[in-house]
Design an enzyme around this catalytic site. Structure first.
Site, mmCIF file in Angstrom:
data_model
loop_
_atom_site.group_PDB
_atom_site.id
_atom_site.type_symbol
_atom_site.label_atom_id
_atom_site.label_comp_id
_atom_site.label_asym_id
_atom_site.label_seq_id
_atom_site.Cartn_x
_atom_site.Cartn_y
_atom_site.Cartn_z
ATOM 1 C CG HIS A 127 -0.598 2.792 -2.770
ATOM 2 N ND1 HIS A 127 0.764 2.813 -2.626
ATOM 3 C CD2 HIS A 127 -1.088 3.547 -1.757
ATOM 4 C CE1 HIS A 127 1.087 3.545 -1.560
ATOM 5 N NE2 HIS A 127 -0.011 4.006 -1.016
ATOM 6 C CB CYS A 147 3.147 0.087 2.428
ATOM 7 S SG CYS A 147 3.075 -0.232 4.204
HETATM 8 ZN ZN ZN Z 1 0.057 5.098 0.689
#
Ligand code: ZN
Length: 312
Positions: free
Chosen positions: A209, A240
């Site tokens: 990420h 998330c």
């Molecule tokens: Zn992810």
């Protein structure tokens, strides 16, 4: 395609990792259209959706319908997450090519994300493996492999213990997930080396990420260490829902740009991919973080009139 350039696989996860974080329901047909457009742009590996409980993630309640609607189904290897045996049955019934299971390397994140201690999640993985019974390959993913938003540093041993369970179940492919963007070049090097030494026959993919802006720097380290599969999401969608402050995945078109400009063959048509990224941004209705979709390819040429307008 024949090419002397080394191949690197880009696995698209935007319609799973990205869409699951979107509150407003994306129509089923639109989800399928996005996946078909990604396949048409040359992405052959797609983590399409997740067979989670529809109550837990209403956005992905239509997982089976999305797969049934795909027109380019035969041109791609489709993976889907299955957090439990029931999800795995639904995924197999829908005809996915690969099941993805996941456990967090951090006890707190695993409880927040899967509502269970790690030991119980590993037992669930064993149940999924029994249900699947060789009908599809299973990929083991480790969430928070490079750090946890609740616990901080995650020990290499905590990751190795999970991978050990996966290896004992016979899984051949692994994804190390940087769920909340805490990976750095040294942490990537340390973990990839440790996995490679202990599990030399497991093929590892990296899932970064870009939370702190160094997602692609981590990719470069992964490449240097011999990793040849990376997961990313179109236009940089993602996050998330259970991790505070987690922003989008490494952006697929930015990743393809980096890889192609570095001499690797992704098999992806960057111009087509940029088109898909722009459509996804319009669909989501807010600016998304992808940069190459805004700037265009490196050798995009402007006229002097464009330049005058820009300073205008
Ligand atoms: Zn992810």
């Amino acid at each position: 395609m024949t090419s002397s350039r080394p191949e690197v696989r880009v696995t698209e996860v935007g319609t799973r990792d990205g869409f699951q974080a979107e509150r407003e329901f994306i129509p089923t047909a639109v989800k399928a259209e996005v996946i078909d457009a990604l396949i048409a742009a040359g992405l052959t590996h797609i983590e399409a959706t997740s067979f989670v409980s529809p109550k837990a993630v209403p956005q992905l309640a239509d997982a089976a319908e999305v797969i049934a609607l795909l027109r380019r189904r035969a041109d791609a290897h489709l993976a889907a997450l299955a957090p439990n045996a029931r999800g795995a049955e639904r995924a197999l019934a829908a005809g996915v090519d690969e099941i993805v299971v996941f456990v967090s390397a951090s006890e707190s994140h695993n409880r927040a994300n899967l509502n269970a201690p790690i030991a119980q999640s590993l037992a669930n993985v064993g149940e999924v493996n029994e249900v699947v019974a060789g009908r599809a390959p299973i990929r083991g993913a480790v969430a928070c492999a490079f750090g946890c938003p609740f616990e901080g540093e995650v020990a290499v041993d905590a990751v190795l213990r999970i991978v050990d369970t996966y290896a004992n179940l016979g899984f051949r492919t692994l994804t190390l997930g940087d769920t909340t963007g805490m990976a750095t070049p040294p942490t990537v090097a340390r973990l990839v080396r440790a996995i490679g030494e202990r599990f030399p026959s497991i093929a590892t993919a990296l899932h970064f990420h870009n939370t702190r802006g160094i997602g692609l720097a981590n990719v470069v380290i992964g490449l240097e260490l011999g990793i040849r599969e990376f997961e990313s999401s179109i236009a940089g969608l993602g996050g998330c829902p259970f991790a505070p402050g987690a922003t989008g995945n490494v952006c697929t078109e930015d990743l393809v740009y980096l890889l192609e400009e570095s001499g690797y063959d992704t098999g992806v048509d960057l111009a087509a991919l940029i088109g898909v990224a722009k459509r996804v941004e319009a669909l989501i209705g807010r600016p998304l973080p992808g940069q190459v979709m805004k700037a265009g390819p490196r050798l995009r040429k402007y006229t002097l009139d464009d330049a005058r307008r820009a300073v205008g």
